[in-house]
Design a protein around this motif. Sequence first.
Motif, PDB file in Angstrom:
ATOM      1  N   SER A  18      42.047  45.396  27.031  1.00 49.79           N
ATOM      2  CA  SER A  18      42.922  45.259  28.199  1.00 49.79           C
ATOM      3  C   SER A  18      44.213  44.552  27.824  1.00 49.79           C
ATOM      4  O   SER A  18      44.250  43.786  26.865  1.00 49.79           O
ATOM      5  N   GLN A  19      45.247  44.775  28.574  1.00 47.30           N
ATOM      6  CA  GLN A  19      46.509  44.038  28.433  1.00 47.30           C
ATOM      7  C   GLN A  19      46.393  42.673  29.099  1.00 47.30           C
ATOM      8  O   GLN A  19      47.148  41.760  28.806  1.00 47.30           O
ATOM      9  N   MET A  20      45.445  42.588  30.035  1.00 44.07           N
ATOM     10  CA  MET A  20      45.339  41.392  30.872  1.00 44.07           C
ATOM     11  C   MET A  20      44.332  40.432  30.241  1.00 44.07           C
ATOM     12  O   MET A  20      43.333  40.871  29.680  1.00 44.07           O
ATOM     13  N   PRO A  21      44.573  39.097  30.318  1.00 45.86           N
ATOM     14  CA  PRO A  21      43.572  38.161  29.791  1.00 45.86           C
ATOM     15  C   PRO A  21      42.215  38.379  30.470  1.00 45.86           C
ATOM     16  O   PRO A  21      42.165  38.624  31.681  1.00 45.86           O
ATOM     17  N   LYS A  22      41.148  38.255  29.667  1.00 46.18           N
ATOM     18  CA  LYS A  22      39.809  38.555  30.190  1.00 46.18           C
ATOM     19  C   LYS A  22      39.477  37.790  31.469  1.00 46.18           C
ATOM     20  O   LYS A  22      38.975  38.372  32.439  1.00 46.18           O
ATOM     21  N   VAL A  23      39.769  36.476  31.474  1.00 47.90           N
ATOM     22  CA  VAL A  23      39.314  35.657  32.601  1.00 47.90           C
ATOM     23  C   VAL A  23      39.988  36.009  33.927  1.00 47.90           C
ATOM     24  O   VAL A  23      39.555  35.559  34.978  1.00 47.90           O
ATOM     25  N   LEU A  24      41.049  36.834  33.876  1.00 48.44           N
ATOM     26  CA  LEU A  24      41.689  37.254  35.127  1.00 48.44           C
ATOM     27  C   LEU A  24      41.137  38.566  35.670  1.00 48.44           C
ATOM     28  O   LEU A  24      41.457  38.961  36.793  1.00 48.44           O
ATOM     29  N   HIS A  25      40.312  39.241  34.902  1.00 47.78           N
ATOM     30  CA  HIS A  25      39.712  40.472  35.432  1.00 47.78           C
ATOM     31  C   HIS A  25      38.894  40.109  36.664  1.00 47.78           C
ATOM     32  O   HIS A  25      38.198  39.105  36.691  1.00 47.78           O
ATOM     33  N   GLN A  26      39.014  40.946  37.696  1.00 46.34           N
ATOM     34  CA  GLN A  26      38.396  40.591  38.965  1.00 46.34           C
ATOM     35  C   GLN A  26      36.962  41.075  39.065  1.00 46.34           C
ATOM     36  O   GLN A  26      36.649  42.215  38.746  1.00 46.34           O
ATOM     37  N   VAL A  27      36.128  40.188  39.571  1.00 47.26           N
ATOM     38  CA  VAL A  27      34.740  40.522  39.882  1.00 47.26           C
ATOM     39  C   VAL A  27      34.571  40.235  41.367  1.00 47.26           C
ATOM     40  O   VAL A  27      34.860  39.121  41.802  1.00 47.26           O
ATOM     41  N   ALA A  28      34.165  41.248  42.128  1.00 45.72           N
ATOM     42  CA  ALA A  28      34.014  41.105  43.577  1.00 45.72           C
ATOM     43  C   ALA A  28      35.221  40.422  44.224  1.00 45.72           C
ATOM     44  O   ALA A  28      35.093  39.506  45.025  1.00 45.72           O
ATOM     45  N   GLY A  29      36.416  40.868  43.813  1.00 46.13           N
ATOM     46  CA  GLY A  29      37.626  40.421  44.504  1.00 46.13           C
ATOM     47  C   GLY A  29      38.263  39.129  44.000  1.00 46.13           C
ATOM     48  O   GLY A  29      39.280  38.714  44.535  1.00 46.13           O
ATOM     49  N   LYS A  30      37.668  38.490  42.992  1.00 42.96           N
ATOM     50  CA  LYS A  30      38.245  37.242  42.471  1.00 42.96           C
ATOM     51  C   LYS A  30      38.233  37.277  40.947  1.00 42.96           C
ATOM     52  O   LYS A  30      37.309  37.827  40.345  1.00 42.96           O
ATOM     53  N   PRO A  31      39.226  36.620  40.301  1.00 40.95           N
ATOM     54  CA  PRO A  31      39.198  36.549  38.836  1.00 40.95           C
ATOM     55  C   PRO A  31      37.931  35.842  38.354  1.00 40.95           C
ATOM     56  O   PRO A  31      37.473  34.906  39.009  1.00 40.95           O
ATOM     57  N   MET A  32      37.361  36.290  37.217  1.00 39.54           N
ATOM     58  CA  MET A  32      36.068  35.703  36.847  1.00 39.54           C
ATOM     59  C   MET A  32      36.100  34.199  36.650  1.00 39.54           C
ATOM     60  O   MET A  32      35.155  33.502  37.002  1.00 39.54           O
ATOM     61  N   VAL A  33      37.215  33.667  36.151  1.00 35.53           N
ATOM     62  CA  VAL A  33      37.278  32.218  35.934  1.00 35.53           C
ATOM     63  C   VAL A  33      37.254  31.454  37.260  1.00 35.53           C
ATOM     64  O   VAL A  33      36.802  30.306  37.326  1.00 35.53           O
ATOM     65  N   TRP A  34      37.686  32.094  38.333  1.00 37.70           N
ATOM     66  CA  TRP A  34      37.672  31.456  39.654  1.00 37.70           C
ATOM     67  C   TRP A  34      36.259  31.006  40.038  1.00 37.70           C
ATOM     68  O   TRP A  34      36.054  29.923  40.586  1.00 37.70           O
ATOM     69  N   TYR A  35      35.283  31.841  39.726  1.00 39.28           N
ATOM     70  CA  TYR A  35      33.889  31.499  40.059  1.00 39.28           C
ATOM     71  C   TYR A  35      33.419  30.266  39.275  1.00 39.28           C
ATOM     72  O   TYR A  35      32.659  29.446  39.786  1.00 39.28           O
ATOM     73  N   VAL A  36      33.871  30.174  38.014  1.00 39.52           N
ATOM     74  CA  VAL A  36      33.474  29.028  37.193  1.00 39.52           C
ATOM     75  C   VAL A  36      34.063  27.748  37.803  1.00 39.52           C
ATOM     76  O   VAL A  36      33.376  26.727  37.929  1.00 39.52           O
ATOM     77  N   ILE A  37      35.321  27.836  38.224  1.00 35.62           N
ATOM     78  CA  ILE A  37      35.985  26.678  38.842  1.00 35.62           C
ATOM     79  C   ILE A  37      35.249  26.256  40.118  1.00 35.62           C
ATOM     80  O   ILE A  37      35.003  25.076  40.356  1.00 35.62           O
ATOM     81  N   GLN A  38      34.866  27.241  40.942  1.00 35.91           N
ATOM     82  CA  GLN A  38      34.142  26.906  42.185  1.00 35.91           C
ATOM     83  C   GLN A  38      32.824  26.230  41.874  1.00 35.91           C
ATOM     84  O   GLN A  38      32.424  25.277  42.548  1.00 35.91           O
ATOM     85  N   ALA A  39      32.109  26.715  40.850  1.00 28.86           N
ATOM     86  CA  ALA A  39      30.812  26.127  40.503  1.00 28.86           C
ATOM     87  C   ALA A  39      30.988  24.668  40.077  1.00 28.86           C
ATOM     88  O   ALA A  39      30.192  23.797  40.457  1.00 28.86           O
ATOM     89  N   VAL A  40      32.053  24.387  39.313  1.00 29.67           N
ATOM     90  CA  VAL A  40      32.312  23.009  38.874  1.00 29.67           C
ATOM     91  C   VAL A  40      32.588  22.131  40.096  1.00 29.67           C
ATOM     92  O   VAL A  40      32.054  21.029  40.230  1.00 29.67           O
ATOM     93  N   LYS A  41      33.403  22.648  41.020  1.00 32.57           N
ATOM     94  CA  LYS A  41      33.716  21.871  42.230  1.00 32.57           C
ATOM     95  C   LYS A  41      32.456  21.643  43.076  1.00 32.57           C
ATOM     96  O   LYS A  41      32.258  20.562  43.624  1.00 32.57           O
ATOM     97  N   GLU A  42      31.616  22.694  43.162  1.00 30.98           N
ATOM     98  CA  GLU A  42      30.343  22.553  43.901  1.00 30.98           C
ATOM     99  C   GLU A  42      29.473  21.457  43.294  1.00 30.98           C
ATOM    100  O   GLU A  42      28.696  20.814  44.004  1.00 30.98           O
ATOM    101  N   ALA A  43      29.568  21.298  41.974  1.00 34.16           N
ATOM    102  CA  ALA A  43      28.781  20.255  41.311  1.00 34.16           C
ATOM    103  C   ALA A  43      29.421  18.884  41.491  1.00 34.16           C
ATOM    104  O   ALA A  43      28.921  17.892  40.962  1.00 34.16           O
ATOM    105  N   GLY A  44      30.527  18.837  42.232  1.00 33.87           N
ATOM    106  CA  GLY A  44      31.145  17.552  42.567  1.00 33.87           C
ATOM    107  C   GLY A  44      32.189  17.059  41.579  1.00 33.87           C
ATOM    108  O   GLY A  44      32.586  15.902  41.622  1.00 33.87           O
TER     109      GLY A  44
END
Length: 449
Positions: A18-44
């Motif tokens: 891809s031309q686009m960085p991997k972590v920006l590819h969207q999974v279910a409407g959000k970039p994949m790294v976004w989910y990792v960030i949410q999980a970290v925030k959920e862990a406080g």
Amino acid sequence: MNYSAVILAAGKGVRMRSQMPKVLHQVAGKPMVWYVIQAVKEAGINDITLVVGHGRELVEEALADENLNFVVQEQQLGTGHALMQAQGSVNPGHTLLVLAGDTPLLEGKTLKKLLDFHQQQQAQATVLSALLPNPYGYGRIIRQADGGLERIVEEKDADPEEKEIAEINTGMYCFQAGTVFTALSQVQRANAQGEYYLTDVLPILKNDGHKVAVLATDEVDHIHGINDRVQMASAEAIIRQRSNQKLMKNGVTIIAPETTFIDSSVKIGIDTVIYPFTIIEGQTSIGENCTIGPYTHINDSSVGNDVVIESSRIKEARISNHCNIGPFAYLRPEADLQENVKVGDFVEIKKSIIGAGSKIPHLSYVGDALLGKEVNIGAGTITCNYDGKKKSRTILEDHVFIGSNTNLVAPVTIGENSMTGAGSTITRDIPADTLAVERAEQKHVRWKR
Ligand code: UD1
Ligand code: CA
């Protein structure tokens, strides 16, 4: 105890092609790294550093609202080298979570368990491992005779015997920050990929007399790293399934979840029924007791209670309570339907307010219009809102009745309770309580075949 997190997201993701960085590819409407960030925030944890490199401007822009620290890894020399770049932005006294940006299935509860275990073991480093039926591609956990961690071997460096090992490195770790940054300087790049592997810091820590623990997670669906588009599609299916299940548990009926695609950002009220082959995306909210679908695609719209929408496309529109839409309607941006509106088959509405109780049942285009209460639009009517240069408004006051196949040439206003004859082309304003007919008189000519 103070916590920080570092997410490694500088890699190109060569296997994505891809031309686009991997972590920006969207999974279910959000970039994949976004989910990792949410999980970290959920862990406080809110002190989060992202290591960026490949396509860093794009990554920083996409995550501008997430309140992150960014550090740059100019050259992507491996995961160990990536973590080194974050040294300046992490307090050495903190407990540090280190994660990859390509694990969108991750949830906060898994990270909490990792942090608790690390604490309880009083370890300097804890690796999260998992047993996978197909461990191909992951680093394998090599244990000593006493069960403790010896080292981690990458797929590309593993011998055939090591490749048989089913216990893999999830790429998620907890460290005492100061200790790991000191040990990282000893990591070498003598391996198949010529990279500084973060995994190599673990035997170094052990040799220096630090405690290194391993926690094997049983949440194997939460740890997958996405390296190519095939794995991305599997992750998409799992995330979709999770958000459908969450909606169902909250009182929404989804008749065929396997054909229904609803972004996690969508809100839906109780007793609403979603029929098969429906897609609902973006910032959309749907009220209670609605019937949506089959074959309906909605994005960034708000829908009230008791609304029926069948086989229609709804885009950035507003629909109030008790409306009935479709089949085969197309509501475009700024279509604003007040209560009890009926929009039927092959009707397109753009940037128009449709007053309460009004009906546009068949074959119409309504653009740049303002309709009052209980207006009735006959089949085949269109607003001629564009003269090739500018758009103009059509105003239909309360209780107007438009005869079938009327052309309303804007700008034009039709007064309260007025009516147009079928087939008229209306170019002048019509006062209230008036019938306007614009068409040639019907002629009868004697004729025989
Ligand atoms: C890595 C682990 C492997 C583990 C797997 C879990 C190493 C050496 N290997 O392998 O043991 O089983 O994750 O999914 O750590 N990155 C950078 N800079 C770099 C290289 C990578 O920021 O120079 C980032 C990538 O953007 C990515 C993450 O680190 O988000 C992991 O890199 P990736 O190349 O996917 O590692 P794997 O080969 O999957
Ligand atoms: Ca990976």
